[in-house]
Scaffold this motif. Structure first.
Motif, PDB file in Angstrom:
ATOM      1  N   MET A 408     132.043  25.346  47.645  1.00 11.92           N
ATOM      2  CA  MET A 408     133.057  25.978  46.804  1.00 11.92           C
ATOM      3  C   MET A 408     133.865  24.922  46.047  1.00 11.92           C
ATOM      4  O   MET A 408     134.202  25.109  44.872  1.00 11.92           O
ATOM      5  N   GLU A 409     134.127  23.784  46.698  1.00  8.88           N
ATOM      6  CA  GLU A 409     134.857  22.712  46.026  1.00  8.88           C
ATOM      7  C   GLU A 409     134.020  22.117  44.895  1.00  8.88           C
ATOM      8  O   GLU A 409     134.540  21.757  43.822  1.00  8.88           O
ATOM      9  N   LYS A 410     132.691  22.009  45.119  1.00  7.96           N
ATOM     10  CA  LYS A 410     131.814  21.499  44.061  1.00  7.96           C
ATOM     11  C   LYS A 410     131.813  22.434  42.853  1.00  7.96           C
ATOM     12  O   LYS A 410     131.805  21.984  41.702  1.00  7.96           O
ATOM     13  N   ILE A 411     131.808  23.749  43.114  1.00  6.77           N
ATOM     14  CA  ILE A 411     131.827  24.715  42.016  1.00  6.77           C
ATOM     15  C   ILE A 411     133.127  24.579  41.231  1.00  6.77           C
ATOM     16  O   ILE A 411     133.119  24.604  39.989  1.00  6.77           O
ATOM     17  N   ARG A 414     132.943  21.619  39.030  1.00 10.59           N
ATOM     18  CA  ARG A 414     131.972  21.736  37.947  1.00 10.59           C
ATOM     19  C   ARG A 414     132.455  22.638  36.819  1.00 10.59           C
ATOM     20  O   ARG A 414     132.253  22.343  35.642  1.00 10.59           O
ATOM     21  N   VAL A 415     133.113  23.753  37.132  1.00  7.80           N
ATOM     22  CA  VAL A 415     133.498  24.721  36.089  1.00  7.80           C
ATOM     23  C   VAL A 415     134.884  24.438  35.521  1.00  7.80           C
ATOM     24  O   VAL A 415     135.255  24.987  34.476  1.00  7.80           O
ATOM     25  N   GLN A 423     134.613  32.641  39.015  1.00 10.95           N
ATOM     26  CA  GLN A 423     134.461  33.894  39.754  1.00 10.95           C
ATOM     27  C   GLN A 423     132.993  34.282  39.870  1.00 10.95           C
ATOM     28  O   GLN A 423     132.531  34.716  40.934  1.00 10.95           O
ATOM     29  N   GLN A 424     132.261  34.133  38.786  1.00 10.28           N
ATOM     30  CA  GLN A 424     130.847  34.504  38.784  1.00 10.28           C
ATOM     31  C   GLN A 424     130.050  33.653  39.776  1.00 10.28           C
ATOM     32  O   GLN A 424     129.237  34.172  40.545  1.00 10.28           O
ATOM     33  N   GLU A 425     130.294  32.343  39.750  1.00 12.30           N
ATOM     34  CA  GLU A 425     129.519  31.459  40.633  1.00 12.30           C
ATOM     35  C   GLU A 425     129.926  31.639  42.095  1.00 12.30           C
ATOM     36  O   GLU A 425     129.099  31.516  43.000  1.00 12.30           O
ATOM     37  N   TYR A 430     128.479  33.807  47.474  1.00 11.61           N
ATOM     38  CA  TYR A 430     128.637  34.751  48.569  1.00 11.61           C
ATOM     39  C   TYR A 430     127.381  35.591  48.751  1.00 11.61           C
ATOM     40  O   TYR A 430     126.959  35.886  49.882  1.00 11.61           O
ATOM     41  N   LYS A 431     126.780  35.986  47.631  1.00 10.42           N
ATOM     42  CA  LYS A 431     125.577  36.823  47.689  1.00 10.42           C
ATOM     43  C   LYS A 431     124.408  36.052  48.284  1.00 10.42           C
ATOM     44  O   LYS A 431     123.668  36.582  49.125  1.00 10.42           O
ATOM     45  N   ASP A 432     124.229  34.805  47.858  1.00 12.01           N
ATOM     46  CA  ASP A 432     123.109  34.002  48.350  1.00 12.01           C
ATOM     47  C   ASP A 432     123.244  33.718  49.843  1.00 12.01           C
ATOM     48  O   ASP A 432     122.254  33.727  50.584  1.00 12.01           O
ATOM     49  N   LYS A 433     124.483  33.448  50.276  1.00 12.95           N
ATOM     50  CA  LYS A 433     124.712  33.099  51.681  1.00 12.95           C
ATOM     51  C   LYS A 433     124.985  34.335  52.545  1.00 12.95           C
ATOM     52  O   LYS A 433     125.217  34.209  53.751  1.00 12.95           O
TER      53      LYS A 433
END
Length: 598
Positions: A408-411, A414-415, A423-425, A430-433
């Motif tokens: 989450m910190e990397k996201i 990056r954005v 929010q999208q990423e 959350y969906k992937d994990k």
């Protein structure tokens, strides 16, 4: 716990406060029955009369008022009082199982009182004359009729009281009153026609209350008119009764409901109730009105006219409940006599689907354990056990959220400031994990209605009144009597009552324990990095401590136990997921001051 979860928990807590304040400022109006026209007998504007102007005189002590008329004693293991031969009124009743306070010299609770006292409150039964029989109001028994009883008569369990009155015009009236081992009176009115003319008579029962009683005036409690007819329960306050629509023929504000299956009507107080009850499957009208001429709130059962032929005998049965609103006893009357919705005389509120089962569980736990305080602790454990699967799922989700913190910190790096992209990423992560970010708030959301329901149960049910736990906690329905303002009882002075402006500073042992357990529970997780969130979370336990410091100690006991069990569950689940809470480190970090930026 990430920032989103903390935001959700913060929003939930603030919503709790908003709901609490909203219900205080804007209590919901109770539903009421629609007005309808009333049948009127021929004996005047008060139909039928519950009181007479001669009753309204200078007030006098209760004992003096009792001595003004001949009386027959009422004595059962749970009731003492008397029946007045003037009117055959049940107007003197005290409840031997209950006292007005916990003081050693406290008087027993007085429920009914005769006229001329400070709070006249009584039941009277009589007959109104019908058309065509030539009877006037003074030839039928009413509120001031002088009845006769056998010498040495008394009213007790298995010993009915029989009153008689001969009108001198061919009608002999008999009133038989019976009482059971608890709070139900059975009144059988009989008329024997020895004359040559058929008579048409209307039997009635009246419950009259002079003046508005002292009320608790709390939004979660109904006090005033209560009635049920054909499956419809309605409640109105005394102020609403004064505003009932005026019926043109009767001359007093009134509302009436016709019933053909089951009907009862009366007045409910915080813990006590007096109601008139019609036999099941009896056609009857329930009437509620306010009589301004004598400042009297009045409820009535009006039965259909009875034709009494010469040589015939006719009768009508009514019941009078006068006593404590004990769930088990009221439920027994509902089942035995077929009194529909009688158990709903206890004000279960909007969350009846929760308050009823919570009370029933608490009631039987108390019967099993023998102490209401320990029963509350046992109920807390039962509730937390039932909700444990939800808690497990929640805390597991929280633990997995911690594992996602590096990604989450990397996201975020990056954005940058693109909040929509962030929010999208995040949602994709959350969906992937397969992580639900809102799962951590589910136990809190479920606890809110349970908390309100238990608050309602503790406040309105008589089973909690004067119920002790141990030590200094002698009444679980009252605030914790200990206080730091008198060094928890070491000093000789008292503490401000709940009605005082300074009551908020009168914090006892249980509220302090609740605040501490809430604070230590929050130390399972580090403080939020956002300074505003950190400040709110730091102050929240102590704000709740002062907010709930003056509520019923039983509720504070529940919340404290809930905090301890929640802490234990969360700690065990977090360790099972490989997360080691640094409670001591989190506590120390909350006391460290951040160095100002250079």
């Amino acid at each position: 716990m990430d920032d989103q979860q903390k935001n959700l928990i913060l929003a939930t807590a603030l919503s709790f406060l908003v709901i609490f304040v909203w219900f205080i400022l804007f209590p919901p109006p109770p539903p009421g029955p629609a007005p309808a026209d009333l049948p009127v007998a021929e004996d005047g504007t008060l139909t039928p009369p519950a009181a007479a102007p001669s009753d309204v005189v200078e007030l006098q002590p209760r004992e003096d008022a009792l001595d003004e008329s001949a009386r027959v004693a009422i004595e059962t293991p749970r009731l003492i009082g008397s029946v007045s031969l003037r009117g055959g009124r049940i107007d003197d009743l005290r409840l031997t199982d209950y006292r007005v306070s916990l003081a050693d010299d406290a008087e027993i609770v007085t429920l009914l009182s005769p006229s001329r006292t400070a709070d006249p409150y009584y039941a009277v039964h009589g007959w109104a004359p019908g058309a065509g029989g030539g009877l006037s109001a003074d030839l039928v028994p009413g509120a001031l009729t002088e009845w006769s009883a056998a010498p040495g008569a008394a009213l007790s369990i298995g010993q009915p009281l029989e009153l008689t009155w001969d009108n001198g015009a061919g009608l002999l009236f008999t009133k038989t009153i019976e009482v059971d081992a608890n709070y139900m009176f059975t009144v059988t009115q009989t008329v024997e026609n020895s004359g040559d003319t058929a008579q048409r008579l209307y039997p009635y029962a009246i419950l009259a209350r002079r003046g508005e009683p002292e009320l608790r005036r709390f939004f979660i409690l109904h006090e005033g008119l209560i009635r049920a007819a054909d499956g419809e329960l309605s409640e109105e306050g005394y102020g609403a009764m004064r505003d009932f629509p005026v019926q043109a023929r009767e001359g007093t504000p009134a509302e009436t409901v016709s019933a053909v299956e089951t009907a009862w009507i009366g007045f409910t107080d915080h813990y006590w109730m007096t109601t008139l009850v019609a036999p099941n499957a009896t056609t009857v009208e329930t009437v509620a009105k306010y009589v301004p001429q004598i400042d009297t709130y009045q409820t009535e059962l009006r039965y259909p006219a009875i034709e009494v032929e010469p040589g015939a005998v006719a009768s009508q049965v009514s019941y009078v409940f006068a006593g404590a609103k004990e769930w088990e006893q009221i439920r027994a009357y509902q089942n035995q006599l077929g009194i529909g919705q009688f158990v709903d005389a206890i004000d279960w509120g909007w969350f009846a689907f929760l308050t009823k089962p919570i009370f029933i569980a608490l009631h039987y736990l108390n019967l099993w354990i023998g102490n209401m305080g320990w029963a509350i602790l046992a109920l807390t454990l039962v509730i937390k056990t039932i909700l444990f699967p939800l808690a497990w799922k929640s805390y597991v989700s929280m633990a997995r959220m911690k594992e996602l913190q590096p990604e989450m910190e990397k996201i975020k790096e990056r954005v940058g400031d693109d909040r929509q992209k962030l929010q999208q990423e995040m949602m994709q992560l959350y969906k992937d994990k397969k992580v639900n970010p809102a799962a951590g708030c589910l136990p809190i959301l479920v606890q809110i209605p349970i908390f309100f329901s238990l608050y309602k149960v503790i406040f309105v049910t008589i089973e909690l009144r004067h119920a002790p736990w141990f030590g200094w906690v002698t009444d679980l329905s009252a605030p914790d009597p200990s206080s730091f303002m008198n060094l928890f009882g070491l000093m000789p002075w008292g503490t401000p009552g709940p009605e005082s402006l300074f009551a908020i500073f009168s914090i006892g042992v249980l509220p302090i324990l609740m605040g501490f357990t809430m604070w230590i529970q929050m130390k399972l997780n580090p403080a939020p990095t956002d300074p505003t969130q950190a400040m709110v979370f730091a102050w929240m336990p102590w704000i709740f401590m002062f907010m709930l410091g003056t509520v019923a100690s039983g509720l504070v006991l529940y919340w404290s136990a809930n905090n301890v069990i929640t802490f234990s569950q969360q700690y065990i689940i977090m360790r099972s997921q490989g997360v080691k809470p640094d409670i001591f480190g989190n506590i120390l970090s909350s006391f460290r001051r951040k160095k100002p930026a250079e």
